[in-house]
Every structure is written in structure tokens, then in C-alpha cells.
Design a protein around this motif. Structure first.
Motif, PDB file in Angstrom:
ATOM      1  N   ASN A 121      11.150   8.641  -9.456  1.00 48.55           N
ATOM      2  CA  ASN A 121      11.725   7.442  -8.848  1.00 48.55           C
ATOM      3  C   ASN A 121      10.709   6.761  -7.929  1.00 48.55           C
ATOM      4  OD1 ASN A 121      15.024   6.945  -7.337  1.00 48.55           O
ATOM      5  ND2 ASN A 121      13.337   5.522  -7.514  1.00 48.55           N
ATOM      6  N   TRP A 122      10.112   7.567  -7.055  1.00 46.42           N
ATOM      7  CA  TRP A 122       9.080   7.032  -6.149  1.00 46.42           C
ATOM      8  C   TRP A 122       7.908   6.458  -6.951  1.00 46.42           C
ATOM      9  CZ3 TRP A 122       4.061   9.028  -5.775  1.00 46.42           C
ATOM     10  CH2 TRP A 122       3.268   8.480  -4.749  1.00 46.42           C
ATOM     11  N   THR A 123       7.478   7.163  -7.973  1.00 44.67           N
ATOM     12  CA  THR A 123       6.361   6.708  -8.789  1.00 44.67           C
ATOM     13  C   THR A 123       6.683   5.384  -9.474  1.00 44.67           C
ATOM     14  OG1 THR A 123       5.682   8.988  -9.197  1.00 44.67           O
ATOM     15  CG2 THR A 123       4.797   7.327 -10.681  1.00 44.67           C
ATOM     16  N   HIS A 124       7.913   5.240  -9.938  1.00 40.77           N
ATOM     17  CA  HIS A 124       8.339   3.996 -10.590  1.00 40.77           C
ATOM     18  C   HIS A 124       8.154   2.809  -9.645  1.00 40.77           C
ATOM     19  CE1 HIS A 124      11.170   1.690 -13.302  1.00 40.77           C
ATOM     20  NE2 HIS A 124      11.213   0.956 -12.198  1.00 40.77           N
ATOM     21  N   LEU A 125       8.614   2.950  -8.407  1.00 43.10           N
ATOM     22  CA  LEU A 125       8.499   1.853  -7.454  1.00 43.10           C
ATOM     23  C   LEU A 125       7.058   1.654  -6.991  1.00 43.10           C
ATOM     24  CD1 LEU A 125      11.772   2.493  -5.452  1.00 43.10           C
ATOM     25  CD2 LEU A 125      11.263   0.512  -6.885  1.00 43.10           C
ATOM     26  N   TRP A 126       6.322   2.751  -6.906  1.00 44.20           N
ATOM     27  CA  TRP A 126       4.895   2.653  -6.573  1.00 44.20           C
ATOM     28  C   TRP A 126       4.161   1.861  -7.653  1.00 44.20           C
ATOM     29  CZ3 TRP A 126       1.488   3.564  -2.732  1.00 44.20           C
ATOM     30  CH2 TRP A 126       0.141   3.714  -3.058  1.00 44.20           C
ATOM     31  N   ALA A 127       4.426   2.156  -8.925  1.00 47.17           N
ATOM     32  CA  ALA A 127       3.751   1.477 -10.028  1.00 47.17           C
ATOM     33  C   ALA A 127       4.174   0.020 -10.141  1.00 47.17           C
ATOM     34  CB  ALA A 127       4.037   2.210 -11.349  1.00 47.17           C
ATOM     35  N   ALA A 128       5.368  -0.291  -9.627  1.00 47.18           N
ATOM     36  CA  ALA A 128       5.830  -1.679  -9.649  1.00 47.18           C
ATOM     37  C   ALA A 128       5.289  -2.484  -8.473  1.00 47.18           C
ATOM     38  CB  ALA A 128       7.360  -1.712  -9.621  1.00 47.18           C
ATOM     39  N   GLY A 129       4.571  -1.810  -7.576  1.00 45.66           N
ATOM     40  CA  GLY A 129       3.999  -2.489  -6.430  1.00 45.66           C
ATOM     41  C   GLY A 129       4.965  -2.667  -5.273  1.00 45.66           C
ATOM     42  N   LEU A 130       6.165  -2.087  -5.362  1.00 39.77           N
ATOM     43  CA  LEU A 130       7.190  -2.301  -4.347  1.00 39.77           C
ATOM     44  C   LEU A 130       7.204  -1.226  -3.272  1.00 39.77           C
ATOM     45  CD1 LEU A 130      10.111  -3.436  -6.685  1.00 39.77           C
ATOM     46  CD2 LEU A 130       8.554  -4.875  -5.346  1.00 39.77           C
ATOM     47  N   VAL A 229      -4.050  -4.302  -2.318  1.00 39.88           N
ATOM     48  CA  VAL A 229      -3.871  -5.757  -2.206  1.00 39.88           C
ATOM     49  C   VAL A 229      -2.841  -6.246  -3.220  1.00 39.88           C
ATOM     50  CG1 VAL A 229      -5.010  -7.990  -2.453  1.00 39.88           C
ATOM     51  CG2 VAL A 229      -6.191  -6.103  -1.300  1.00 39.88           C
ATOM     52  N   LEU A 230      -2.952  -5.749  -4.449  1.00 37.20           N
ATOM     53  CA  LEU A 230      -2.013  -6.167  -5.490  1.00 37.20           C
ATOM     54  C   LEU A 230      -0.582  -5.762  -5.140  1.00 37.20           C
ATOM     55  CD1 LEU A 230      -4.131  -5.253  -8.646  1.00 37.20           C
ATOM     56  CD2 LEU A 230      -3.499  -7.567  -7.895  1.00 37.20           C
ATOM     57  N   ARG A 231      -0.411  -4.556  -4.603  1.00 37.18           N
ATOM     58  CA  ARG A 231       0.932  -4.118  -4.219  1.00 37.18           C
ATOM     59  C   ARG A 231       1.492  -4.992  -3.101  1.00 37.18           C
ATOM     60  NH1 ARG A 231      -1.152   1.068  -5.301  1.00 37.18           N
ATOM     61  NH2 ARG A 231      -1.803   1.317  -3.137  1.00 37.18           N
ATOM     62  N   HIS A 232       0.628  -5.393  -2.163  1.00 30.07           N
ATOM     63  CA  HIS A 232       1.077  -6.274  -1.083  1.00 30.07           C
ATOM     64  C   HIS A 232       1.551  -7.603  -1.645  1.00 30.07           C
ATOM     65  CE1 HIS A 232       1.270  -8.196   2.843  1.00 30.07           C
ATOM     66  NE2 HIS A 232       0.554  -9.192   2.353  1.00 30.07           N
ATOM     67  N   ILE A 233       0.812  -8.143  -2.599  1.00 32.96           N
ATOM     68  CA  ILE A 233       1.209  -9.417  -3.228  1.00 32.96           C
ATOM     69  C   ILE A 233       2.554  -9.263  -3.933  1.00 32.96           C
ATOM     70  CG2 ILE A 233       0.609 -11.062  -5.061  1.00 32.96           C
ATOM     71  CD1 ILE A 233      -2.353 -10.507  -4.374  1.00 32.96           C
ATOM     72  N   ALA A 258       0.302  -6.705 -14.283  1.00 35.75           N
ATOM     73  CA  ALA A 258      -0.612  -6.238 -15.325  1.00 35.75           C
ATOM     74  C   ALA A 258      -1.915  -5.734 -14.720  1.00 35.75           C
ATOM     75  CB  ALA A 258      -0.892  -7.371 -16.320  1.00 35.75           C
ATOM     76  N   ALA A 259      -2.398  -6.404 -13.697  1.00 33.52           N
ATOM     77  CA  ALA A 259      -3.628  -5.967 -13.032  1.00 33.52           C
ATOM     78  C   ALA A 259      -3.409  -4.637 -12.320  1.00 33.52           C
ATOM     79  CB  ALA A 259      -4.093  -7.040 -12.049  1.00 33.52           C
ATOM     80  N   LEU A 260      -2.249  -4.482 -11.698  1.00 33.98           N
ATOM     81  CA  LEU A 260      -1.957  -3.236 -10.988  1.00 33.98           C
ATOM     82  C   LEU A 260      -1.886  -2.063 -11.961  1.00 33.98           C
ATOM     83  CD1 LEU A 260      -1.142  -1.846  -8.307  1.00 33.98           C
ATOM     84  CD2 LEU A 260       1.237  -2.359  -8.901  1.00 33.98           C
TER      85      LEU A 260
END
Length: 314
Positions: A121-130, A229-233, A258-260
Motif C-alpha cells: 500500500n505504501w509502495t503504491h502511493l510512493w510510486a504514484a508520487g503522493l 522533485v517529481l513527487r513534489h510536483i 511517466a518520468a517518476l
């Protein structure tokens, strides 16, 4: 009325997307293209605010009854209708709403080792940048403050994994023969036999579903300065994106996501130290789960791992 005959009610990151995709292929079953309509999660409109990206997710709720029933209108005559929203088990109010509207519904529950479920669950949100917290153990520790701030269910890494209390409430509402309890590893390791068990439970033909499709696998995202930076955006976009039409929002978000997720490779698995730090959250509830179900979940008290339904290196 076009209402479902069965529901896949839990739990997130335990194969519900694969289950939905597999059951959708059965000629005697109908599941709408919209997975997770979330109808029973609120009496009316969902909250407007929450954690990063929550406002956008709330916009996706099918909360009007007419809209919910319309999802099932295309069902062929005689087909059993169903849907999958894995938060229904966790949300006790949702369980109560299901009981009031669908007292005879059949309910399917997939349970996963709660530590592995939380990490996925945590990984899912991490990969989504959230997810801004790069440390999984720390993210679990932040849960109470996030809940108090109104963050949505998907951020409740620990609480969602306390299945004993959730099932105790569910079985106080529904008879045991209305609930099919499965383990995630059954779907992962023995998909055909598990899908046949589901079909038998629903009273439709067995032997027609050959596999659980590969679905919803979290991509690898490294912890680098560029990705920070991408996650912050993406988090900033998640906070303001609900002010824009869905298509505009998705178009603007796509290149950053896609970049993340550009890098390939397996994510780092939980270390024994991380697992040991998180497991105490669940020990008492695992005992309750065993008491409620009469089944053993002793393997969850060890360092065993239940990887995602498609091996993405976890």
C-alpha cells in the motif's frame, strides 16, 4: 432494481483487481467496467478534502444510487451482478449500509499478510508520487495524525490490516455462509482452484476461468533527488487537480508520472528489522482473527513474505 448480487469487499493490495478482472470473464457473471465504485462508503457526497490526491479520488466515487444502479443495467438477463470495492470490509459503516440495502448479498474477502499488505500500500502511493515519507516504518507511525487530518482510507496502512475486528463486525451482520474468506496467496499460487472456489460459492459453473490476470502491479521508483522533485510536483498537482476536468488533470499529470516511473527493476523488499518494527501493530488482531474465523494465521507472525500477485521484485 439493478443492484449487485455479490461484492468483493476486501482488502486493498490483496488481489481484488485481479479477482475483478478474472470474474468479469465468466459468462454467468457481470461486473461493471468501473472497479471500485465505492458506493457504500458514504451516505451522500464523499468529503471534499483529505490527503494528497484524495479530493481527486473522491470525485471518482459513484455515490448517487441512480448512477450506481446504472452500472449494472448492461448485465445480461440471468447473470449475477457484482462489484469490487476493497475498502468495504475496513469501513464498518459501509458494512452496515450493505446490510441495509443488500441483506442477501454474497461477500468475498481476500486477506493478505497485514505487514506485506501495508508495505504494498505504501509502495503504491510512493510510486504514484503522493507519499512523501520515504521510510515505511515512519509512514506507519504517522497514521494516527493523518487520520485525524481526514486522510482517506488508502493511507491507513496499519488499520486496514486489522482484519479480526473488521470480520467480527461483518459476521455480526451477515451469516457465515454469505461470506467467502480467501487468502491472497491462494489466488497467487493456485489461481484456477481459487477462482473455482469463488464460482462454486456464487453458484455458477466452475472450470471456465483459467487464470487471474496480471493487474495493478506497482512499478519500481527509486529514491533519488530527481524523483523527489517529481513527487513534489505530483503531490502539488494532487492537491489542486480536482479544480480541473479529469481529462485535463490526467493529461497534465501523465508526463510527470511517466518520468517518476521510468526506471525498471525490483523494489527493495522489507528488511527483517522493518518487519519486526511493524508486526507488533497486528499481533493482537491476528489472535482475534483466529478466534473469529477458527483458522490459523500463525505464519503471519513470522518473517514470511507474500509478494504482489505478479512478481515485481518485492
Amino acid at each position: 432494481m439493478s443492484l449487485p448480487d455479490f461484492l468483493v469487499i476486501g482488502v486493498p493490495k490483496a488481489g481484488t483487481t485481479a479477482m475483478h478482472a478474472a470474474l468479469s470473464r465468466h459468462p454467468e457473471l457481470f461486473l461493471p467496467a468501473v472497479k471500485e465504485p465505492k458506493f457504500f462508503l458514504s451516505e451522500g457526497p464523499p468529503p471534499a478534502r483529505g490527503g494528497p490526491g484524495d479530493a481527486q479520488t473522491y470525485q471518482e466515487h459513484v455515490w448517487r444510487r441512480a448512477d450506481y444502479e446504472a452500472l449494472f443495467d448492461p448485465a445480461p438477463a440471468g447473470a449475477l451482478r457484482g462489484e469490487a470495492t476493497p475498502f468495504y470490509l475496513y469501513d464498518l459503516d459501509a458494512q452496515n449500509r450493505i446490510k441495509r440495502l443488500l441483506p442477501k448479498a454474497k461477500l468475498i474477502v481476500l486477506l493478505r499478510n497485514p505487514v506485506d499488505r501495508a508495505h504494498s500500500n505504501w509502495t503504491h502511493l510512493w510510486a504514484a508520487g503522493l507519499e512523501s515519507e520515504r521510510d515505511f516504518v515512519r509512514a506507519c507511525a504517522l497514521e494516527q495524525s493523518r487520520r485525524e487530518a481526514g486522510w482517506a482510507h488508502f493511507w491507513h496502512y496499519v488499520s486496514q490490516g486489522r482484519y479480526g475486528a473488521q470480520l467480527a463486525h461483518l459476521l455480526g451482520l451477515f451469516s457465515r455462509d454469505q461470506v467467502l474468506l480467501l487468502r491472497y496467496r491462494e489466488l497467487r499460487e493456485e489461481p484456477v482452484a481459487t477462482l473455482d472456489k469463488v464460482c462454486d460459492f456464487l453458484g455458477v459453473a466452475t472450470g471456465l476461468l483459467e487464470r487471474a490476470p496480471s493487474e495493478n502491479v506497482t512499478p519500481y521508483v527509486a529514491d533519488t533527488q530527481v524523483n523527489t522533485v517529481l513527487r513534489h510536483i505530483l503531490r502539488t498537482g494532487g492537491q489542486i487537480g480536482h479544480h480541473f476536468p479529469v481529462r485535463v488533470r490526467e493529461t497534465a499529470r501523465a508526463p510527470f508520472l511517466a518520468a517518476l516511473q521510468r526506471q525498471k527493476g525490483g523494489r527493495r523488499p522489507l528488511s527483517p528489522e522493518e518487519r519486526a518494527a511493524v508486526l507488533p501493530y497486528f499481533v493482537e488482531d491476528i489472535a482475534l482473527l483466529e478466534e473469529v474465523t477458527g483458522l490459523s494465521y500463525a505464519d503471519w507472525l513470522t518473517t514470511g513474505i507474500e509478494p504482489d500477485i505478479v512478481d515485481d521484485g518485492s
